[in-house]
Design an enzyme around this catalytic site. Structure first.
Site, mmCIF file in Angstrom:
data_model
loop_
_atom_site.group_PDB
_atom_site.id
_atom_site.type_symbol
_atom_site.label_atom_id
_atom_site.label_comp_id
_atom_site.label_asym_id
_atom_site.label_seq_id
_atom_site.Cartn_x
_atom_site.Cartn_y
_atom_site.Cartn_z
ATOM 1 N N HIS A 266 69.469 -86.437 60.993
ATOM 2 C CA HIS A 266 70.415 -85.751 61.389
ATOM 3 C C HIS A 266 71.614 -86.651 62.125
ATOM 4 C CE1 HIS A 266 67.923 -81.720 61.948
ATOM 5 N NE2 HIS A 266 67.900 -82.117 60.929
ATOM 6 N N GLU A 268 73.279 -86.211 64.730
ATOM 7 C CA GLU A 268 73.096 -86.813 66.223
ATOM 8 C C GLU A 268 72.305 -87.978 66.382
ATOM 9 O OE1 GLU A 268 73.169 -82.228 66.314
ATOM 10 O OE2 GLU A 268 72.766 -83.888 64.958
ATOM 11 N N CYS A 294 69.458 -79.338 67.065
ATOM 12 C CA CYS A 294 68.287 -78.749 66.889
ATOM 13 C C CYS A 294 67.430 -79.119 68.089
ATOM 14 C CB CYS A 294 67.654 -79.394 65.558
ATOM 15 S SG CYS A 294 67.051 -81.057 65.590
ATOM 16 N N CYS A 297 66.430 -83.279 68.022
ATOM 17 C CA CYS A 297 67.834 -83.838 68.581
ATOM 18 C C CYS A 297 67.975 -83.864 69.838
ATOM 19 C CB CYS A 297 68.881 -83.406 67.560
ATOM 20 S SG CYS A 297 69.246 -84.061 65.992
#
Length: 345
Positions: A266, A268, A294, A297
């Site tokens: 992801h 992040e 999410c 993360c």
């Protein structure tokens, strides 16, 4: 840019709002807000009922209540027109926005009456005005001295600009265009820091390699960019754009199922990993991203020492993220109360 439009009956206020919609101005009618509330009470939204309910609402919740309800509908970075402004306190509420300007639209009264009759015939609106005398009497109701009532004449006195609509539509449109050309530069302003860094995330996201979630992240401290990241497979491994998605179905605690692509890292996570790789401390920083992170993360964000997360939109599976951010003392801000939607969600 937010343009308030005031004026007497059938001066051309809605016509101006319709024209501005073609120029990406979203239209909010204060009368429509009242109509929705009246219909919710199973009442007919006649002109008299609108006036009565509007006056009652101002008396109970403050003279600027309808304008405040309109402002709650506005989203960042969008242009709006506001019509049916009939109380000076509504103008004062709207003028708390530095990008607001009030326009008065005027036209001769007999011409406005002919427009009223045409509107009743063509649009089947909830109007009961049939004669010129009735028209003048109804107009007088908008000019009360009671601060809880309609005071259109006082709103018109507060206008920044006057546009006379006494000829054909093309002439009226040209006057609106001249007004925009004159006033838009005066209302242009530098965007805020949050808007600036959120726009940077959109640029970063253009490098993303998974079409289900073209997202980017930017980590900032003291108004300086420390690290960026976008959705993509780990370095040296094939990307979704090359070999397709690696989908997994997950059964959530509430029994619902959701599908996720697990090929990518992801945005992040990549931003945090990039900072770690080059020895950049992100302790106390702010992370900007496309939507709420999410759960995975979120846990990494907490352990990285990030103290604030700013997102553009909501994420449909972010309940756990919200809960642990609250427990960890991380400030989560979502600029638009909308769910981000993507392919095969």
């Amino acid at each position: 840019m937010i343009i308030g439009i005031t004026g007497h009956y059938c001066a051309g206020k809605d016509e101006m709002a319709d024209y501005l919609e073609q120029k990406q101005f979203f239209h909010i009618s204060l009368s429509d807000i009242l109509r929705e509330k009246i219909r919710a009470q199973k009442k007919k939204p006649t002109r008299d009922n609108l006036i009565k309910y509007g006056n009652e609402l101002r008396r109970k919740q403050g003279h600027g209540i309808i304008a405040r309800l309109a402002m709650q509908q506005m989203e960042p970075n969008k242009n709006y027109t506001i019509t049916s402004i009939r109380n000076p306190t509504e103008v004062e509420v709207l003028k708390t926005r530095k990008d607001f300007i009030l326009v008065k639209v005027e036209a001769p009264i007999k011409e406005r009456f002919e427009r009223m009759k045409a509107r009743i015939r063509e649009k089947n609106r909830e109007d009961d005005i049939q004669t010129f005398e009735e028209f003048k009497q109804k107009e007088q109701q908008e000019q009360s001295e009671n601060p809880e009532s309609q005071q259109v004449h006082k709103c018109m006195e507060m206008a920044d600009v006057t546009i006379i609509n006494n000829r054909d539509l093309m002439t009226f449109y040209k006057k609106i265009d001249r007004f925009l050309n004159d006033w838009r530069p005066k209302l242009d302003k530098r965007i805020g820091w949050d808007e600036y860094f959120l726009e940077l995330t959109e640029v970063v996201a253009k490098r993303a390699t998974c079409d289900r979630g073209k997202s980017g992240a930017v980590i900032v401290k003291d108004k300086r960019v420390l690290s960026t990241g976008y959705v993509g497979a780990p370095t040296g491994l094939p990307h979704c754009d090359e070999v397709g998605h690696q989908m997994r179905e997950v059964i959530n605690e509430d029994g619902t199922k959701s599908r996720h692509c697990i090929r990518t890292t992801h945005a992040e996570q990549n931003a945090i990993a990039q900072a770690a790789r080059y020895g950049i401390s992100i302790n106390g920083a702010t992370l900007y991203c496309k939507m709420e992170p999410c759960y995975t993360c979120a846990k990494i964000i907490i352990n990285a020492g990030i103290k604030r997360v700013v997102c553009k939109k909501r994420y449909h599976a972010a309940q756990l993220t919200r809960e642990i951010f609250k427990k960890a003392g991380i400030k989560l801000e979502v600029k638009e109360n909308k769910l981000e939607k993507y392919k095969d969600q």
